[in-house]
Design an enzyme around this catalytic site. Structure first.
Site, PDB file in Angstrom:
ATOM      1  N   ARG A  62      -9.870  10.540  -9.703  1.00 52.13           N
ATOM      2  CA  ARG A  62     -10.099   9.940  -8.380  1.00 52.13           C
ATOM      3  C   ARG A  62     -11.539   9.469  -8.198  1.00 52.13           C
ATOM      4  NH1 ARG A  62      -5.564  10.882  -5.196  1.00 52.13           N
ATOM      5  NH2 ARG A  62      -4.501  12.863  -5.448  1.00 52.13           N
TER       6      ARG A  62
ATOM      7  N   ASP B 117       3.558   0.284  -4.188  1.00 57.20           N
ATOM      8  CA  ASP B 117       4.308   0.270  -5.436  1.00 57.20           C
ATOM      9  C   ASP B 117       5.768  -0.052  -5.095  1.00 57.20           C
ATOM     10  OD1 ASP B 117       4.662   0.733  -8.210  1.00 57.20           O
ATOM     11  OD2 ASP B 117       5.064   2.837  -7.907  1.00 57.20           O
TER      12      ASP B 117
ATOM     13  N   GLU C 119      -4.102   2.096   2.845  1.00 60.61           N
ATOM     14  CA  GLU C 119      -3.389   2.698   1.716  1.00 60.61           C
ATOM     15  C   GLU C 119      -4.038   2.252   0.406  1.00 60.61           C
ATOM     16  OE1 GLU C 119      -1.920   4.884   0.347  1.00 60.61           O
ATOM     17  OE2 GLU C 119       0.261   4.713   0.469  1.00 60.61           O
ATOM     18  N   ASP C 120      -3.922   3.069  -0.611  1.00 55.26           N
ATOM     19  CA  ASP C 120      -4.518   2.716  -1.900  1.00 55.26           C
ATOM     20  C   ASP C 120      -3.704   1.640  -2.624  1.00 55.26           C
ATOM     21  OD1 ASP C 120      -2.379   4.451  -2.358  1.00 55.26           O
ATOM     22  OD2 ASP C 120      -3.483   5.839  -3.624  1.00 55.26           O
TER      23      ASP C 120
ATOM     24  N   LYS D 266      -3.753  11.312  -0.540  1.00 56.29           N
ATOM     25  CA  LYS D 266      -5.191  11.421  -0.703  1.00 56.29           C
ATOM     26  C   LYS D 266      -5.788  10.114  -1.210  1.00 56.29           C
ATOM     27  CE  LYS D 266      -4.858  16.174  -2.378  1.00 56.29           C
ATOM     28  NZ  LYS D 266      -5.047  17.021  -3.607  1.00 56.29           N
TER      29      LYS D 266
ATOM     30  N   PHE E 165       0.108   1.514 -14.744  1.00 55.01           N
ATOM     31  CA  PHE E 165      -0.329   2.679 -13.979  1.00 55.01           C
ATOM     32  C   PHE E 165      -1.849   2.734 -13.959  1.00 55.01           C
ATOM     33  CE2 PHE E 165      -1.084   7.005 -12.723  1.00 55.01           C
ATOM     34  CZ  PHE E 165      -0.107   7.211 -11.765  1.00 55.01           C
ATOM     35  N   VAL E 166      -2.413   2.744 -12.742  1.00 54.07           N
ATOM     36  CA  VAL E 166      -3.870   2.694 -12.607  1.00 54.07           C
ATOM     37  C   VAL E 166      -4.423   3.961 -11.959  1.00 54.07           C
ATOM     38  CG1 VAL E 166      -4.085   0.178 -12.585  1.00 54.07           C
ATOM     39  CG2 VAL E 166      -3.629   1.386 -10.438  1.00 54.07           C
TER      40      VAL E 166
ATOM     41  N   LYS F 200       1.440  -3.865  -6.331  1.00 54.18           N
ATOM     42  CA  LYS F 200       2.227  -4.148  -7.542  1.00 54.18           C
ATOM     43  C   LYS F 200       3.543  -4.750  -7.077  1.00 54.18           C
ATOM     44  CE  LYS F 200       1.095   0.067 -10.076  1.00 54.18           C
ATOM     45  NZ  LYS F 200       1.722   1.231 -10.739  1.00 54.18           N
TER      46      LYS F 200
END
Ligand code: IMP
Ligand code: MG
Length: 179
Positions: free
Chosen positions: A161, A99, A95-96, A39, A148-149, A127
């Protein structure tokens, strides 16, 4: 838990305009098929799509490699597939965040089997320190440190979100989220 702003709404919007211009300049004329990874990428998709000035098609794909907490389950699965074929298409995965790279390296394999003309990745955040699998990300919004964001589509236990900025979630123990 507290939130500390890492990237402001203004910084994000300015960078997305640059990415849109770069994408327009890189691709030959013709349509671009944007594949939004659910999401987390839904907010980025909405802004990036409007920064691209050419015909676009929008598709959604659900992939999960994470549980409800902050650490990977190591397991990747397709939870929602594309509605239409991408054969012969120029595909841009939206993509957001990249990682470990586990999700995107798996997805590149899945999409390449469908005979698109090209597949590239646009990720708002990267990252690089966390990478376990190599993955080529052509369009990166911001490289960020190993923190962590949340916000701008990214969640922790499905929360945060709808924040307009990208924020670091502080003082959180690693483990299952509240939801
Ligand atoms: P990867 O397979 O480890 O590269 O995981 C990528 C996915 O993990 C992203 O699409 C996010 O959903 C999630 N993720 C990784 N880091 C963060 C973070 O800092 N905040 C929120 N979600 C994250
Ligand atoms: Mg995601």
């Amino acid at each position: 838990m507290s939130l500390r702003i890492l990237l402001t709404e203004e910084q994000i919007q300015a960078r997305i305009k640059e990415l849109g211009a770069q994408i327009d300049a890189d691709y030959p004329t013709g349509a671009l098929h944007l594949v939004c990874i659910l999401k987390g990428a839904y907010v980025f998709l909405a802004d990036l799509a409007r920064a691209i000035h050419r015909e676009t098609f929008v598709e959604f794909m659900g992939i999960s490699s994470y549980g409800k907490g902050k650490t990977t389950s190591g397991e990747v699965k397709v939870t929602k597939d594309l509605d239409n074929s991408v054969e012969g298409a120029n595909v841009l995965i939206v993509e957001d965040i990249v990682d470990s790279g586990v999700t995107l390296s798996y997805l590149m394999q899945v999409l390449n089997q469908r005979k698109p003309r090209s597949v590239r990745i646009a990720a708002l955040l990267d990252k690089p320190e966390r990478r376990l699998r190599p993955v080529e990300v052509t369009y990166v919004g911001f490289k960020i440190p190993d923190e962590f964001v949340v916000g701008y589509g990214l969640d922790y236990g499905e929360k945060y979100r709808n924040l307009r900025d990208v924020c670091v979630l502080e003082d959180g123990a690693d483990g299952p989220g509240p939801g």
